[in-house]
Structure formats: structure tokens, C-alpha cells
Design an enzyme around this catalytic site. Structure first.
Site: not given
Length: 227
Positions: A11, A36, A38, A40, A69, A71, A144, A178
Site C-alpha cells: 500500500s 495499491h 488509495d 480518498m 481503490h 474511497m 476491508m 486490506d
């Protein structure tokens, strides 16, 4: 039966953001399969991280699979910009896509990205079944194992019931976990059926990150032998 292959995805939220390109190269050189990312929006989750401009810059420095990913509250708004930036996988949250997931998956696939769906700890696993079984299905489910939004949280072992349910129903599905994954929790995740492993602080905070990546892969290979 065809098995599932392990995909270890450090990550990048836990990496040194000031040296993102070098960190990405280091992880791939140490044996990572995916990176990975993230994304957001500060709305679906309280934190605000990176967006398409950072993905675009990183893509210039790596050919790695960028496992993104999202979010975010409105994933549809991000499909074109993430595809243009060079994202490889686009995983959206089921909680914000109950009404338009079919259109969303179709759009993701039309750009050449690989669609995935994620679910928060409080979301029943049954909510993603239609997305896996649809005529235009997602290709990965992300369970998650912490509340999304922040790194460094403790692994929730009770989430393994969701992983087991998915693996029993879908033997060849990519199932990602994750949150809180590392040497002390990987065996539980792998035994439940997870084959895509996101690990942040356990990799980047280790004296020898490559050893941790190898350990994570070995655990998945032992639990999910691919043929």
C-alpha cells in the site's frame, strides 16, 4: 480446478510520498505484484489522499499494475480521469454504487481498466454477490479488514467470514484483503481464501520489506495452491 494466484500489493499510502517513483520501483524489485493506490475524497472517508494527477505522474516511472481503490462518494466521476492517468484496476465501494453499478462496471471495462468492488466492515457480504454474478461482472472483491480511511489500523479477524463465504461461492475469483495485514495476520487471511494481499506499514515499516513480501506470498501459496 484452476486456482488463484497470489498478488502482493504494497500500500503506497505507507510509502515515502516525497519519493513515490523510487518507492514504487523498490517494491516491484523486491517482488511485489501490484502497487495499491488509495484514492480518498475527504467525503466518503474523512481523509484526503491522492488523485489522478499523482497516478499520472507515477505511471511515467513504472509499468507496474496500479491497483486503485477509490474511497469516493461518486466513483463514476473518476473513471475517465483514472483511466487517462494510467490506472490498471478500478475498485469502487458497493455502498455508493447500489443504483448504478452495472453502468459503472461497463464504463470501467470500456476504458481497459479492471473493475473491482470493495465493502466496508459493516456491509454484509451478500451485497456484492450480484456484482460478481451479473452479466458484466466485477473481476475482484476487496474485503476491508479495517474501517477505510486511515492506515495503521488493527486487523479485524471476524471479516474472514466474508472472505470464506466469497471463496466458497467463487473458487476462481480474485479476493483482496486490506487493513492490518502482515506476518501475524496473513495466515488467517490466506486460509480463509484471500489471494490479493494489501500490506502497508507491515511492509514499509519492516527492516527487510522484501522478506515480508515473500512471507505474504508463501502463505497464500500454501493455502491456495494454484494449478
Amino acid at each position: 480446478m484452476v486456482g488463484v494466484s497470489p498478488k502482493i500489493a504494497p500500500s503506497m499510502l505507507s510509502s515515502d510520498f516525497a519519493n513515490l517513483a523510487a518507492e514504487a520501483k523498490r517494491m516491484i524489485d523486491l517482488g511485489a505484484n501490484w502497487l495499491h493506490m488509495d484514492i480518498m475524497d475527504g467525503h466518503f472517508v474523512p481523509n484526503l489522499t491522492i488523485g489522478a494527477p499523482v497516478i499520472e505522474r507515477l505511471r511515467k516511472h513504472t509499468n507496474a499494475y496500479l491497483d486503485c481503490h477509490l474511497m469516493v462518494t461518486n466513483p463514476m466521476d473518476y473513471v475517465d480521469q483514472m483511466a487517462k492517468a494510467g490506472a490498471s484496476g478500478f475498485t469502487f465501494h458497493v455502498e455508493v454504487a447500489k443504483e448504478n453499478w452495472q453502468e459503472l462496471v461497463k464504463k470501467i471495462k470500456s476504458t481497459g481498466m479492471r473493475p473491482g468492488v470493495a465493502l466496508k466492515p459493516g456491509t454484509p457480504v451478500e451485497q456484492v454477490y450480484p456484482l460478481v454474478e451479473g452479466t458484466n461482472p466485477v473481476e475482484m472483491v476487496l474485503v476491508m479488514t479495517v474501517e477505510p480511511g486511515f492506515g495503521g489500523q488493527k486487523f479485524m479477524p471476524n471479516m474472514m467470514d466474508k472472505v470464506r463465504a466469497l471463496r466458497n461461492k467463487y473458487p476462481t475469483l480474485d479476493i483482496e484483503v486490506d487493513g492490518g495485514l502482515g506476518p501475524s495476520t496473513i495466515d488467517a487471511a490466506a486460509a480463509a481464501g484471500a489471494n490479493c494481499i494489501v500490506a502497508g506499514s507491515s511492509v514499509f515499516g519492516a527492516p527487510e520489506p522484501g522478506d515480508v513480501i515473500s512471507l505474504l506470498r508463501a502463505s497464500v501459496e500454501k493455502a491456495q495452491p494454484s494449478t
